[in-house]
Design a protein around this motif. Structure first.
Motif, mmCIF file in Angstrom:
data_model
loop_
_atom_site.group_PDB
_atom_site.id
_atom_site.type_symbol
_atom_site.label_atom_id
_atom_site.label_comp_id
_atom_site.label_asym_id
_atom_site.label_seq_id
_atom_site.Cartn_x
_atom_site.Cartn_y
_atom_site.Cartn_z
ATOM 1 N N SER A 101 13.389 -51.540 29.198
ATOM 2 C CA SER A 101 12.616 -52.301 30.178
ATOM 3 C C SER A 101 11.797 -51.389 31.083
ATOM 4 O O SER A 101 10.787 -51.802 31.645
ATOM 5 N N ASN A 125 11.919 -55.948 25.157
ATOM 6 C CA ASN A 125 12.055 -55.430 26.517
ATOM 7 C C ASN A 125 11.088 -56.136 27.463
ATOM 8 O O ASN A 125 10.163 -56.849 27.045
ATOM 9 N N GLN A 126 11.297 -55.924 28.755
ATOM 10 C CA GLN A 126 10.513 -56.615 29.767
ATOM 11 C C GLN A 126 9.057 -56.197 29.718
ATOM 12 O O GLN A 126 8.152 -56.984 30.012
ATOM 13 N N ARG A 127 8.813 -54.936 29.342
ATOM 14 C CA ARG A 127 7.435 -54.446 29.294
ATOM 15 C C ARG A 127 6.602 -55.254 28.302
ATOM 16 O O ARG A 127 5.430 -55.558 28.556
ATOM 17 N N ASP A 168 5.704 -58.471 29.952
ATOM 18 C CA ASP A 168 4.698 -58.278 30.996
ATOM 19 C C ASP A 168 3.309 -58.050 30.398
ATOM 20 O O ASP A 168 2.303 -58.541 30.940
ATOM 21 N N ARG A 173 10.197 -65.509 29.330
ATOM 22 C CA ARG A 173 11.347 -64.988 28.603
ATOM 23 C C ARG A 173 11.826 -65.961 27.530
ATOM 24 O O ARG A 173 12.244 -65.540 26.438
#
Length: 889
Positions: free
Chosen positions: A345, A364-366, A369, A375
């Motif tokens: 992340s 992952n969060q990236r 984004d 999510r």
């Protein structure tokens, strides 16, 4: 009886424990036949035990739970195992004997057949393990199928009597045996699947870590060249300025103990074509050695590994301990997996891991984004098509999700690592790299390359734009024109090429300076860009040459000829630059792009020919390429061929036109004029073949022949009669002409003062140092320099001061009007007076009447030349007598 029944079930449970041991220790995928045989024998041993511990029932018969081993052996391990179990059980039943022995033997095979059919349906078609309901149904169906065996060998009457007494025991015993053994076996298989899933999770975690901080590595074995991207150079601690790029130089960064393993892995990949995956330690000057995972594969060439390999390397130092912990226990693997997600992340790259079914294992969060994705859209377990549908709904992706999945499967199946781009917004671009995994899944990395794309676009813009005017440059225009020619050849119509040339721009540039010249070019470029608009393409080809590629339009005023008039109207007028008023002229050549245009060079030649045609008329305007110009081009090409093969002494000749002293009416010289007669007898005028010779580069040889022939002829003339030779601008400035003149004068011993060279304003307009040096050298030899056609150029008066001249020749255009036009008479008188005051001689050309001759003599002109005095002829007119009568017209 209850004890015997419990004993049967106990034997089956014991057999299930044996089966558990076999399933855990035996790799079915690698030893399929061995596994089936062992399972068949194990279930057969169960059958032997239950047959030898039967249940006694009324009527003297016995019963056992043989259905369980026979059915489940074939159910789980297939027909081979089922038949082996049935055969072992049948032998045991035969040895026990007793009533209905034949039916008992055959029942094993009926049970095995029912088990195989049920196993094929549930495990292969439905792809699931059996439930309790399934096991009950399988045992009931198997029992019904085995009932006919009771009548074989014992007769119908005995079989019916036996069935009437034993059917409850038969049905309950078979169902309980199959259920007990089936449920136990299912749990064994489920435990094995959980173990495999844990192993897959560990592998998936390894690949997810490998995708973090990926560095691209390329190796050309034949060229001994290793190429690393910026991340790769940093990974190995290499300086791009000092790194030689060789394999040895890259290998030096590896810890010495790890080098043999690296070499062996790469050599094996080169030999087999398989991918290599090796972990090595890299020396870092500033830190302890770093662990690097190096993966790659040699590209296939003709089905065999070639010399070029490509791979990805990543720093896995921080994940080494995590990897060990993940492999210790399932609990620790889960904890470390969460740590990995936190690590991913924080990465600058987005990462998504997908399994062989196309379901998300990790994201992952990236990544979320980068795509501004909720999510729940990319939740673990969701199919990748939901990912694609989100992109399609937001305009990031245009393929059908199912079609996109098919293409991904194809490339992942081939083991391809590929890269693609996603345009999220007009000014935001994401690079997506897909790397296949061994289990059939893949890893995606996402990188925001907006800045790189913007920089690349700026570089492309700089490469395709003219730095001064901002128009398309020559390279970009040539490419666009090439495409237009291809479209024209394919039948498209309406496109045209317009070449725009500024008249006398060099004179403007020289007179007012380069800064103003640049301002003029910018002004013209702005006009052309405005005329071109968004539909057409305007370009600067170089210097003061511009072009417009016209695309077909629907309006009449959008046609090339209408736009040409608009260009002329806006350019050919007086422009003001910082208070300076500059008059501009423009010439335009137009050529339509038609199917018969075979190349870009051909359409450029057509437009240039039309441009040359209008420029030769010394007028502002435009000309379209037509049949007339095409015929002229054809004639020119024909003349070019003849000129290249012409023998000078056979086809060329010099004619001499006399020049007289107007004051004494006496011949003082002759102008040598070149004549060319084609092999077919046709005479070609100099105005036509001289430019061709200049373009072909044969003017040097031809000019030297003229020089030597004229000098040779002049040696037969009186010592006070000069010869005048015309010099092409192409002959000067090459540091060759002066030496040739010296050799000719020395060879024929002609007094240099008797040799005069006539040059045109074109020679002086260029005004380069080499040309000026040669003119000065010619005068130093003692020869004379005359400026031909004086008064017709833009700034002729400036030449009288700047260049070493001996004579000026007044153009015939002024002489022809001196007796009828006061202005022309004044101009001629002024020129003669000016020349006399600065010490220059004058020759008036084109004298055709006695009145003109008398006026010129009175005006003070030194010499005269024209049809009145004498026409050009092969035999020169020598000064034995004065000329009193007009030459024959």
């Amino acid at each position: 009886m209850l004890l015997q029944y419990v004993s049967n079930l106990g034997l089956l449970s014991f057999g299930a424990l044996v089966l558990f041991f076999l399933r855990i220790t035996l790799d079915v995928s690698r030893h399929a036949i061995v596994s089936k045989v062992v399972i068949g024998c194990t279930f057969g041993a169960m059958s032997v035990m239950v047959v030898n511990v039967p249940l006694s029932i009324p009527n003297g018969a016995t019963f056992d739970t043989r259905a369980g081993p026979a059915i489940l052996s074939a159910f789980y391990a297939g027909p081979v195992a089922g038949l082996l179990t049935a055969a072992i059980g049948a032998i045991a039943r035969y040895q026990v004997g007793g009533p209905a022995v034949v039916g008992g033997i055959l029942s094993f095979f009926f049970y095995a057949g029912a088990g195989w059919a049920a196993g094929y349906y549930l495990l292969s078609v439905k792809r699931r393990l059996p439930t309790l309901r399934d096991l009950v149904a399988i045992s009931a169906v198997g029992t019904l199928l085995a009932v006919p065996a009771l009548f074989i060998g014992s007769g119908i009457a005995f079989g019916l009597s036996l069935l009437a007494v034993a059917w409850p025991y038969l049905l309950i015993g078979n169902i309980s045996g199959v259920v007990v053994l089936g449920l136990t076996t299912r749990e064994v298989l489920r435990a094995k699947q959980n173990q495999d899933a844990l192993s897959d999770a560990v592998i998936t975690a390894d690949l997810a870590r490998a995708s973090a901080q990926l560095a691209l590595w390329q190796y050309d074995r034949a060229m001994d060249r290793v190429t690393l991207d910026e991340a790769g150079l940093a990974l190995y601690g290499l300086d791009p300025e000092t790194f030689s790029g060789s394999y040895a130089a890259w290998r030096e960064r590896i810890v010495e103990e790890d080098r043999p393993a690296l070499d062996a892995a790469i050599a094996s990949a080169r030999r087999t074509g398989a991918a290599f995956d090796v972990t090595v330690r890299v020396r870092q000057d500033r830190d302890w050695p770093r662990w690097v995972r190096a993966t790659g594969q040699f590209r296939l060439e003709g089905g065999r590994p070639g010399d070029e390999a490509i791979g990805v390397h990543s720093d896995i130092t921080d994940l080494r301990q995590l990897e060990a912990d993940l492999r210790q226990t399932a609990h620790e693997a889960s904890e470390k997996s969460r740590n990995l997600e936190v690590t991913l992340s924080s990465m600058k790259h987005g990462v998504a891991v997908l399994d062989k079914d196309g379901c998300l294992v990790l994201v992952n969060q990236r990544a979320l984004d980068l795509f501004d994705m909720p999510r729940d859209v990319a939740a673990v377990g969701r199919h990748y098509t939901s990912f694609l549908r989100y992109h399609r709904e937001h305009g990031n992706f245009h393929l059908d999700p199912d079609e996109a999945m098919r293409r991904i499967w194809e490339r992942v199946g081939r083991g391809e690592i590929y890269r693609t781009r996603m345009q999220l917004t007009p000014d935001r671009v994401i690079a997506v790299t897909v790397a296949p995994m061994p289990d059939g899944g893949w890893v995606e990395t996402h990188e925001d390359i907006t800045e790189q794309e913007r920089a690349a676009a700026q570089l492309r813009e700089a490469a395709e734009r003219d730095g001064l005017t901002g128009l398309a440059n020559r390279a970009a225009f040539d490419q666009a024109l090439e495409e237009a020619v291809r479209r024209g050849a394919a039948g498209a119509s309406g496109e045209a090429l317009m070449l725009v040339d500024l008249n006398d721009f060099k004179t403007v540039n020289d007179s007012y300076g380069h800064s103003l010249g640049d301002a003029v070019l910018k002004r013209v470029a702005a006009i052309l860009d405005r005329v071109a608009g968004e539909r057409h393409l305007a370009a600067r080809l170089g210097g003061d040459e511009f072009a417009i590629l016209f695309r077909p339009g629907t309006q009449g005023d959008d046609r090339p000829e209408a736009q040409a008039r608009r260009v002329i109207d806006e350019i050919a007028r007086t422009h003001v630059f910082d208070g300076l008023r500059v008059k501009l002229g423009v010439s335009i050549g137009i050529a339509a792009i038609t199917p018969d245009c075979r190349s870009r060079a051909e359409i450029m030649t057509r437009a240039d020919s039309a441009l040359y045609k209008i420029k030769s008329q010394r007028e502002i305007g435009f000309r379209e390429f037509d049949k007339t110009i095409e015929r002229e081009i054809t004639r020119r090409k024909r003349l070019e061929g003849k000129l290249l093969t012409a023998a000078k002494a056979e086809t060329f000749a010099l004619h001499y036109q006399p020049i007289i002293d107007l004051a004494h009416d006496r011949v003082v010289g002759h102008e040598a004029l070149l004549r060319w007669q084609c092999p077919n007898g046709t005479m070609v005028p100099p105005s036509e073949f001289i430019p061709i010779a200049e373009d072909l580069g044969t003017i040097d040889d031809l000019g030297l022949w003229v020089l030597e022939t004229a000098v040779k002829e002049a040696m037969h003339w009186p010592a006070d009669v000069c010869v005048s030779v015309n010099v092409s601008p192409r002959q000067l400035g090459k540091d060759m002409f002066v030496g040739a003149v010296e050799r000719v004068l020395a060879k024929w011993q002609l007094d240099p003062a008797r040799l005069e060279f006539e040059i045109t304003e074109n020679v002086l307009i260029e005004r380069n140092d080499a040309t000026l040096t040669e003119i000065q050298a010619l005068r130093a030899l003692g020869t004379r320099i005359a400026l031909d056609d004086f008064g017709t150029g833009f700034s002729s008066l400036s030449y009288l001061h700047r260049f070493p001249l001996d004579k000026i020749k007044i153009d015939r255009s002024f002489v022809s009007r001196i007796t009828s036009d006061h202005t022309s008479a004044s101009i001629v008188s002024t020129i003669a007076n000016l020349a006399r005051n600065i010490g220059l001689d004058t020759t008036a050309e084109g004298i055709e009447t006695q009145e003109q001759k008398a006026f010129l003599a009175l005006a003070g002109c030194t010499n005269g030349q024209g049809f009145l005095i004498g026409r050009p002829q092969a035999e020169p007119l020598l000064p034995e007598a004065l000329i009193h009568e007009p030459a024959r017209r």
